[in-house]
Write a protein that holds these residues in place. Structure first.
Motif, mmCIF file in Angstrom:
data_model
loop_
_atom_site.group_PDB
_atom_site.id
_atom_site.type_symbol
_atom_site.label_atom_id
_atom_site.label_comp_id
_atom_site.label_asym_id
_atom_site.label_seq_id
_atom_site.Cartn_x
_atom_site.Cartn_y
_atom_site.Cartn_z
ATOM 1 N N THR A 1 0.847 -1.196 0.000
ATOM 2 C CA THR A 1 0.000 0.000 0.000
ATOM 3 C C THR A 1 0.884 1.249 0.000
ATOM 4 N N ALA A 2 0.237 2.398 0.198
ATOM 5 C CA ALA A 2 0.985 3.643 0.377
ATOM 6 C C ALA A 2 1.898 3.555 1.603
ATOM 7 N N GLY A 3 1.544 2.699 2.540
ATOM 8 C CA GLY A 3 2.400 2.493 3.707
ATOM 9 C C GLY A 3 3.757 1.917 3.327
ATOM 10 N N HIS B 1 -7.936 -0.881 10.051
ATOM 11 C CA HIS B 1 -7.682 0.547 9.764
ATOM 12 C C HIS B 1 -8.941 1.394 9.982
ATOM 13 N N LYS B 2 -10.028 0.764 10.448
ATOM 14 C CA LYS B 2 -11.274 1.512 10.670
ATOM 15 C C LYS B 2 -11.706 1.455 12.138
ATOM 16 N N THR B 3 -10.827 1.002 13.009
ATOM 17 C CA THR B 3 -11.183 0.958 14.440
ATOM 18 C C THR B 3 -11.138 2.378 15.026
ATOM 19 N N GLY C 1 -8.945 6.848 8.013
ATOM 20 C CA GLY C 1 -8.834 5.385 8.068
ATOM 21 C C GLY C 1 -7.977 4.847 6.939
ATOM 22 N N PHE C 2 -6.953 5.596 6.564
ATOM 23 C CA PHE C 2 -6.020 5.189 5.508
ATOM 24 C C PHE C 2 -4.665 4.871 6.142
ATOM 25 N N VAL C 3 -3.850 4.145 5.398
ATOM 26 C CA VAL C 3 -2.421 4.059 5.716
ATOM 27 C C VAL C 3 -1.683 4.840 4.640
ATOM 28 N N PRO C 4 -0.552 5.426 4.982
ATOM 29 C CA PRO C 4 0.204 5.299 6.226
ATOM 30 C C PRO C 4 -0.147 6.367 7.261
ATOM 31 N N THR D 1 -0.012 12.152 8.933
ATOM 32 C CA THR D 1 -0.669 11.415 7.858
ATOM 33 C C THR D 1 -0.262 11.981 6.500
ATOM 34 N N GLN D 2 -0.642 11.261 5.438
ATOM 35 C CA GLN D 2 -0.379 11.584 4.032
ATOM 36 C C GLN D 2 1.031 11.150 3.617
ATOM 37 N N MET D 3 1.050 10.160 2.746
ATOM 38 C CA MET D 3 2.320 9.577 2.282
ATOM 39 C C MET D 3 3.338 10.627 1.842
ATOM 40 N N ALA D 4 2.929 11.560 0.999
ATOM 41 C CA ALA D 4 3.901 12.528 0.458
ATOM 42 C C ALA D 4 4.403 13.468 1.548
ATOM 43 N N TRP E 1 -1.716 13.295 -9.599
ATOM 44 C CA TRP E 1 -1.607 11.946 -10.178
ATOM 45 C C TRP E 1 -2.122 10.858 -9.233
ATOM 46 N N GLN E 2 -1.662 10.880 -7.974
ATOM 47 C CA GLN E 2 -2.033 9.821 -7.023
ATOM 48 C C GLN E 2 -3.551 9.635 -6.885
ATOM 49 N N PRO E 3 -4.357 10.711 -6.910
ATOM 50 C CA PRO E 3 -5.812 10.511 -6.758
ATOM 51 C C PRO E 3 -6.433 9.590 -7.820
ATOM 52 N N PHE F 1 -5.135 6.885 -8.880
ATOM 53 C CA PHE F 1 -4.968 5.505 -8.412
ATOM 54 C C PHE F 1 -6.102 5.143 -7.453
ATOM 55 N N ARG F 2 -6.491 6.104 -6.654
ATOM 56 C CA ARG F 2 -7.660 5.883 -5.786
ATOM 57 C C ARG F 2 -8.870 5.580 -6.674
ATOM 58 N N GLY F 3 -8.993 6.317 -7.780
ATOM 59 C CA GLY F 3 -10.095 6.096 -8.723
ATOM 60 C C GLY F 3 -10.050 4.713 -9.369
ATOM 61 N N PHE G 1 -8.444 1.916 -8.018
ATOM 62 C CA PHE G 1 -8.588 0.831 -7.037
ATOM 63 C C PHE G 1 -9.892 0.900 -6.231
ATOM 64 N N TYR G 2 -10.500 2.066 -6.177
ATOM 65 C CA TYR G 2 -11.766 2.242 -5.434
ATOM 66 C C TYR G 2 -12.769 2.931 -6.360
ATOM 67 N N PRO G 3 -13.103 2.315 -7.508
ATOM 68 C CA PRO G 3 -13.860 3.023 -8.561
ATOM 69 C C PRO G 3 -15.307 3.355 -8.188
HETATM 70 N N1 LIG Z 1 -3.815 10.515 0.271
HETATM 71 C C1 LIG Z 1 -3.536 9.390 1.152
HETATM 72 C C2 LIG Z 1 -4.102 8.148 0.492
HETATM 73 C C3 LIG Z 1 -3.780 6.901 1.232
HETATM 74 C C4 LIG Z 1 -4.575 5.702 0.719
HETATM 75 O O1 LIG Z 1 -5.476 5.801 -0.140
HETATM 76 N N2 LIG Z 1 -4.240 4.544 1.284
HETATM 77 C C5 LIG Z 1 -4.938 3.331 0.952
HETATM 78 C C6 LIG Z 1 -3.980 2.188 0.727
HETATM 79 S S1 LIG Z 1 -2.873 2.480 -0.626
HETATM 80 C C7 LIG Z 1 -5.832 2.937 2.115
HETATM 81 O O2 LIG Z 1 -5.490 3.177 3.258
HETATM 82 N N3 LIG Z 1 -6.966 2.308 1.817
HETATM 83 C C8 LIG Z 1 -7.884 1.835 2.796
HETATM 84 C C9 LIG Z 1 -9.248 2.431 2.633
HETATM 85 O O3 LIG Z 1 -9.481 3.232 1.725
HETATM 86 O O4 LIG Z 1 -10.110 2.062 3.424
HETATM 87 C C10 LIG Z 1 -2.043 9.286 1.374
HETATM 88 O O5 LIG Z 1 -1.266 9.603 0.453
HETATM 89 O O6 LIG Z 1 -1.617 8.899 2.470
#
Ligand SMILES: N[C@@H](CCC(=O)N[C@@H](CS)C(=O)NCC(=O)O)C(=O)O
Length: 212
Positions: free
Chosen positions: A11-13, A39-41, A51-54, A64-67, A105-107, A109-111, A113-115
């Motif tokens: 993951t982004a983690g 990740h949702k507790t 509720g995202f990683v990392p 928070t936020q990978m970048a 760009w990264q958003p 990928f969210r689109g 993987f989570y369409p």
């Molecule tokens: N903008 C956030 C995005 C992080 C993100 O989307 N992480 C995904 C894994 S790559 C995640 O935690 N997904 C779990 C979920 O959406 O419930 C960042 O860069 O940290």
């Protein structure tokens, strides 16, 4: 312990896990199990309200936020040279590419993987088509930038390269993965030799992509 990372394999983690290994600093690692919704507790949401990683705990406080985490680590460990310092020639490029990656760009990928997120289950295919087009347009832009360079900004490896490599890894099962662009392929082949990237694959149990 100065650092404690909450991640999850592949993951982004993984980007931050990799960077901590690059820096050679001690850290505690918690890999959350998404299938168990760890990740949702309430406890984790108090650290990362999306509720995202990392999430990286730095001196007791969550970041928070990978970048942003990558940039913060570069700033806290300047001897690694992972960010051109303020005032240096490459600083503008560094900021511009960092924000382009995270913000433009990264958003997509969210689109991909989570369409279902943008407009619900019924619009998933259309959302994925749009995301795919934008991801590929980004790959073309990166490939053009790398035509006569080994790194995206300045003269050495920075967090821009670290984030780019991780995002490119996410294309590995897409219809046209990053490695189909020739300059990106050369660039990623070199980055995939980095011992810390190979080590994070071992530690997260990842076997695909690292060897091509
Ligand atoms: N903008 C956030 C995005 C992080 C993100 O989307 N992480 C995904 C894994 S790559 C995640 O935690 N997904 C779990 C979920 O959406 O419930 C960042 O860069 O940290």
């Amino acid at each position: 312990m100065m650092y404690a990372l909450y991640g999850s394999p592949s993951t982004a983690g993984t980007a931050i896990h990799w960077m901590l290994l690059e820096l050679g600093v001690p850290f505690e690692l918690t890999l959350l199990d998404f299938d168990k919704a760890e990740h949702k507790t309430p406890k984790y949401l108090a650290l990362n309200p999306d509720g995202f990683v990392p999430t990286l705990i730095v001196d007791g406080a969550p970041v928070t936020q990978m970048a942003a985490i990558a940039a913060l680590l570069a700033e806290r460990h300047p001897e690694a040279g992972f960010a051109p310092p303020p005032g240096s020639a490459a600083r503008a490029d560094y900021l511009s590419w960092s924000y382009w990656l995270a913000n433009s760009w990264q958003p997509h990928f969210r689109g991909w993987f989570y369409p279902y997120e943008p407009a619900g289950e019924a619009a998933q295919d259309a959302a994925q088509d749009v995301a795919r087009g934008r991801i590929e347009a980004g790959l073309a832009r990166l490939d053009a930038r790398l035509a006569d360079r080994d790194y995206l900004v300045g003269e050495g490896f920075t967090t821009v390269d670290l984030l780019t490599a991780i995002l490119c890894r996410w294309t590995r099962n897409m219809p046209r993965p990053a490695t189909e662009w020739p300059n990106l392929k050369r660039y990623l082949d070199a980055i995939r030799q980095r011992p810390a990237l190979r080590e994070v694959h071992v530690r997260e149990g990842l076997t695909d992509w690292i060897d091509g």
